[in-house]
Write an enzyme that holds these catalytic residues in place. Sequence first.
Site, PDB file in Angstrom:
ATOM      1  NE  ARG A 189      44.348  28.562  34.640  1.00  0.00           N
ATOM      2  CZ  ARG A 189      44.642  29.464  35.569  1.00  0.00           C
ATOM      3  NH1 ARG A 189      45.826  30.030  35.602  1.00  0.00           N
ATOM      4  NH2 ARG A 189      43.750  29.791  36.490  1.00  0.00           N
ATOM      5  CG  ASP A 198      41.788  39.710  36.237  1.00  0.00           C
ATOM      6  OD1 ASP A 198      42.887  39.480  36.767  1.00  0.00           O
ATOM      7  OD2 ASP A 198      41.271  38.955  35.389  1.00  0.00           O
ATOM      8  CG  HIS A 227      38.880  31.899  36.374  1.00  0.00           C
ATOM      9  ND1 HIS A 227      38.987  30.559  36.724  1.00  0.00           N
ATOM     10  CD2 HIS A 227      39.952  32.517  36.947  1.00  0.00           C
ATOM     11  CE1 HIS A 227      40.071  30.393  37.455  1.00  0.00           C
ATOM     12  NE2 HIS A 227      40.670  31.549  37.607  1.00  0.00           N
ATOM     13  NE  ARG A 278      39.870  29.092  42.245  1.00  0.00           N
ATOM     14  CZ  ARG A 278      40.779  29.238  41.257  1.00  0.00           C
ATOM     15  NH1 ARG A 278      41.466  30.364  41.147  1.00  0.00           N
ATOM     16  NH2 ARG A 278      40.977  28.271  40.373  1.00  0.00           N
ATOM     17  CB  CYS A 298      40.902  36.443  40.306  1.00  0.00           C
ATOM     18  SG  CYS A 298      41.735  37.134  38.857  1.00  0.00           S
ATOM     19  CD  GLN A 346      39.415  33.754  41.321  1.00  0.00           C
ATOM     20  OE1 GLN A 346      40.415  33.143  41.019  1.00  0.00           O
ATOM     21  NE2 GLN A 346      39.234  34.233  42.551  1.00  0.00           N
TER      22      GLN A 346
HETATM   23  N1  NVA Z   1      42.112  37.343  33.494  1.00  0.00           N
HETATM   24  C1  NVA Z   1      43.298  36.655  33.955  1.00  0.00           C
HETATM   25  C2  NVA Z   1      42.976  35.818  35.145  1.00  0.00           C
HETATM   26  C3  NVA Z   1      44.138  35.072  35.733  1.00  0.00           C
HETATM   27  C4  NVA Z   1      43.755  34.206  36.892  1.00  0.00           C
HETATM   28  C5  NVA Z   1      43.891  35.820  32.820  1.00  0.00           C
HETATM   29  O1  NVA Z   1      43.116  35.197  32.090  1.00  0.00           O
HETATM   30  O2  NVA Z   1      45.106  35.829  32.662  1.00  0.00           O
HETATM   31  N1   CP Z   2      43.251  33.284  40.236  1.00  0.00           N
HETATM   32  C1   CP Z   2      43.863  32.281  39.589  1.00  0.00           C
HETATM   33  O1   CP Z   2      43.219  31.462  38.895  1.00  0.00           O
HETATM   34  O2   CP Z   2      45.197  32.200  39.809  1.00  0.00           O
HETATM   35  P1   CP Z   2      46.268  31.302  39.043  1.00  0.00           P
HETATM   36  O3   CP Z   2      46.405  31.852  37.640  1.00  0.00           O
HETATM   37  O4   CP Z   2      47.521  31.430  39.845  1.00  0.00           O
HETATM   38  O5   CP Z   2      45.763  29.876  38.999  1.00  0.00           O
END
Ligand code: NVA
Ligand code: CP
Length: 306
Positions: free
Chosen positions: A104, A220, A131, A288, A260, A134
């Site tokens: 990540r 989101d 993502h 997931r 998500c 997801q």
């Molecule tokens: N769009 C959000 C998704 C988190 C799972 C982010 O990138 O923070």
């Molecule tokens: N939806 C998702 O990826 O959640 P986290 O940021 O908690 O991993």
Amino acid sequence: MELRHYLQFRDFSLEEYEYLFARAVWIKNKFKRYEPYQPLVDRTLAMVFEKHSTRTRVSFEAGMNQLGGSVITLMTRDTQMGRGEPLEDVARVISRMVDVIMIRTFEQSIIERFSSNSRVPVINGLTNEYHPCQIMADIFTYIEHRKSIRGKTVAWIGDSNNVCITWLQAAPIFGFKVHVSTPPGYELQPAQIAGIDTAYFESFANPHDAARDADLVTTDVWTSMGFEAENEERKRDFENWQVDGDMMRLAKPDALFMHCLPAHRGEEVAAEVIDGPQSVVWDEAENRLHVQKALIEFLLLGRTIV
Ligand code: NVA
Ligand code: CP
């Protein structure tokens, strides 16, 4: 076996997703019956986090353990990466010691550089751009509830972020359409939609128009990780892009709601929607686990016959 990575949604074909979903159903059912399935004893997953996570961390760690393997979690600031060790060197070293790596991070170019120096499969656990895990879980969840997503309309209300763009990548593969509504100044950028057939998405200035007759309404956070400095400005700009009961009533009566997570009730979604009868966010989060177990199995063992 050919080395495969999962860096963005379009890395797999429809036929491969159908295979993965069939495996995820089998793996999920077996797990629910308390029947062990441990094809990955002695195998290791390394997870590299440059951003926060709850679901991604727990689902990959629990999933790998359930498959019989083990997990090493690295927060970059605690490692030599946090002191400037070149990414390419880290990829070369870690991939000699473990069997699969999830990352990540920030720019997609980081995961691309990492994967091109890795001897083992690399999985995108979220980047600024995408993502994919997801949306794999989201489509699996939609199919569980409504049989097929082909020909359906997904309304995306909010930021043109990593999750939104991944929905757009998925639309031509699965044959559904995305209605996107973002506030002025946050519209889809040409680079984000390059290569996506315009038959599969449409932009709407008014979020109510995007939600009208949709089969799935999804949103989101207004401020994604890495954009925290814009938080106050975004709260003002996104004020009218909240999924509330009025917006859901414009969608089809049997429309589902997804997010998500993590969610901010009173910002991008009203409590009456996320905690209401059309919301499937907890199934979405749980799935997931199951789809990622199928993904890890596929990347490490290829197609298995059961
Ligand atoms: N769009 C959000 C998704 C988190 C799972 C982010 O990138 O923070
Ligand atoms: N939806 C998702 O990826 O959640 P986290 O940021 O908690 O991993």
